[in-house]
Design a protein around this motif. Structure first.
Motif: not given
Length: 466
Positions: A29-31, A56-58, A72-74, A184-190
């Motif tokens: 599970g990839l957010s 993977a699944a988003h 787009a990121f995943v 490694a980069e990742f998304v930051v969810d505000a």
């Protein structure tokens, strides 16, 4: 633990507890957030050693304008790592409104349904989630704040069904340090910082406060969850065995004795009721909590002989000593009494709408009678008579009574369920002579050796014309 040792430790834990088995196909599970990205990289790092395959699944929750950027990121991440990816979008706010639950609960339900479906479609035998030690601590406090029994303290398991959580023993800080080391980069969810969500308030306000009393609060709560999980697993097995002895199943409905339930120790009763209610709630994408089980327990312990309670996904119906649980989707339209009557003009065979019949015949002596056979003095009871459905306000004159008894009271004393009462017939003239198959009146008793009218009730499984 240093980031360089994290991969080795991660592999050792997977090998020690068999959380992921060799040759499995794992859906991640990839957010796009730090936790799920760390999980993806760690699984990819140890995959050749076990080995297993990754997918993977988003799920886009349609809750933020930036959710398209997450997709787009995943996509880019999985493309670089050569990992197949499945993406879908669900309107979680609309789902929350439909299911009448909060956004957090609706999102969790949507993710579980999505991941389970994708796992089945892609042939995956496990679904890996990125929950870590801090998430476990938050979940315990969330359950306590919401109200839970001991079952609720077990919280998240390392493996339950298809779902595995390999990161439960690691802290958020360890995962962030690992991601920094491998660049490694990742998304930051505000939205994770918004305090209008309960879990966020626990994370940013309550856990730091507890940490002033115990700096190891996350680890401490993790141990509590592990102990509670062992206890819960034991009780689950005991309740399955108990259910096999006490519970009867008929299609989607389960039933058992109220008296039998009330003889159980409260701890057994609570867990048995929780076990029975949970499958109904899950089918309706809902959850059963302590307050639901307690409400049903109080209902069963009350003096109310008949009634019903509506709980998440389930209708609990009590009819005297019988408790029946059925899906709310099977909730019947409350039946009304459909007016019906038929004139009885003389001896003969009279079919009833239910498929049964009345047979009326003359006689010269008294055969004894019973619930399905009554006799009346032929001289005192000329035709025509009427057979009809019971009606509100019906009263019956009983032998030895100067007045008449309300039929509703009589049927309650006989412990006849509401649904059956609406299907009953009465034989009458200007007064009720017989509640068919239940009780005769005190009118027109036959005289020994005199002519009688014998009335025989033939239920639907035995009726036949003479």
């Amino acid at each position: 633990m240093s980031p360089s040792r994290l991969v080795d430790n991660f592999l050792q834990q997977l090998q020690a507890d068999g959380l992921i088995r060799s040759s499995e196909r794992i859906l991640v599970g990839l957010s796009g957030g730090s936790d799920s990205v760390a999980l993806l990289y760690l699984l990819r790092a140890v995959a050749p050693s076990l080995p297993f395959t990754l997918v993977a699944a988003h799920l886009d929750h349609a809750m933020r304008p930036q959710s398209g950027d997450d997709v787009a990121f995943v996509r880019a991440l999985c493309g670089r790592l050569n990992i197949p990816l499945h993406c879908e979008r669900v309107d979680v706010p609309a789902l929350a409104a439909t299911k009448k639950v909060g956004l957090e609960e609706a999102g969790r339900l949507a993710r579980q349904a999505f991941l389970s479906r994708i796992a089945a479609q892609s042939g995956c035998t496990a679904i890996a989630l990125g929950h870590h030690r801090g998430d476990q601590a938050e979940t315990i406090l969330h359950h306590l704040a919401r109200g839970c029994g001991l079952h609720g303290l077990a919280c998240m398991r390392r493996r339950r069904g298809l779902f595995v959580r390999p990161l439960l023993t690691y802290s958020k800080a360890e995962l962030l340090a690992y991601l920094k080391e491998i660049q490694a980069e990742f998304v930051v969810d505000a939205s994770n910082d918004e305090l209008n969500f309960t879990r966020n308030r626990i994370r940013h306000q309550f856990l730091p406060l507890f940490a002033t009393l115990n700096p190891q609060i996350e680890a401490t709560l993790g141990v509590l969850a592990a102990v509670a999980a062992h206890e819960d697993d034991y009780w689950q097995g005991e309740m399955v065995r108990l259910a096999a002895l006490l519970v009867q199943k008929d299609g989607d409905t389960v039933s058992l004795s109220v008296a039998g339930l009330l003889l159980l120790h409260p701890a057994q009763r609570y867990r048995l009721l929780h076990l029975l209610l949970t499958p109904f709630a899950r089918k309706a994408m809902k959850e059963v909590g302590f307050r639901h089980v307690s409400a049903l327990d109080l209902f069963l312990a009350s003096s109310v002989p008949q009634g019903e309670v509506h709980l998440p996904g389930v209708r609990a119906l009590r009819r005297y000593d019988q408790l029946s649980l059925s899906p709310q989707s099977l909730l019947p339209i409350k039946p009304s009494i459909i007016p019906w009557s038929l004139e009885i003009s003389g001896p003969g065979f009279y079919p009833l709408p239910s498929g049964g019949a009345l047979r009326i015949e003359p006689g010269e002596s008294l055969p004894g009678g019973g619930e399905e056979v009554v006799e009346f003095d032929a001289a005192a009871l000329p035709f025509p008579w009427t057979v009809r459905r019971v009606q509100p306000g019906d009263r019956l004159r009983l032998a030895g009574m100067s007045g008449r008894k309300r039929l509703k009271e009589l049927l309650m004393e006989q412990k006849i369920p509401l649904e059956e009462r609406r299907r009953l017939y009465v034989l009458a003239t200007d007064e009720i002579l017989w509640v068919v198959g239940v009780r005769r009146s005190g009118l027109c008793f036959p005289r020994y050796g005199q002519g009688v009218w014998r009335v025989v009730y033939l239920p639907s499984n035995s009726s036949a014309a003479p």
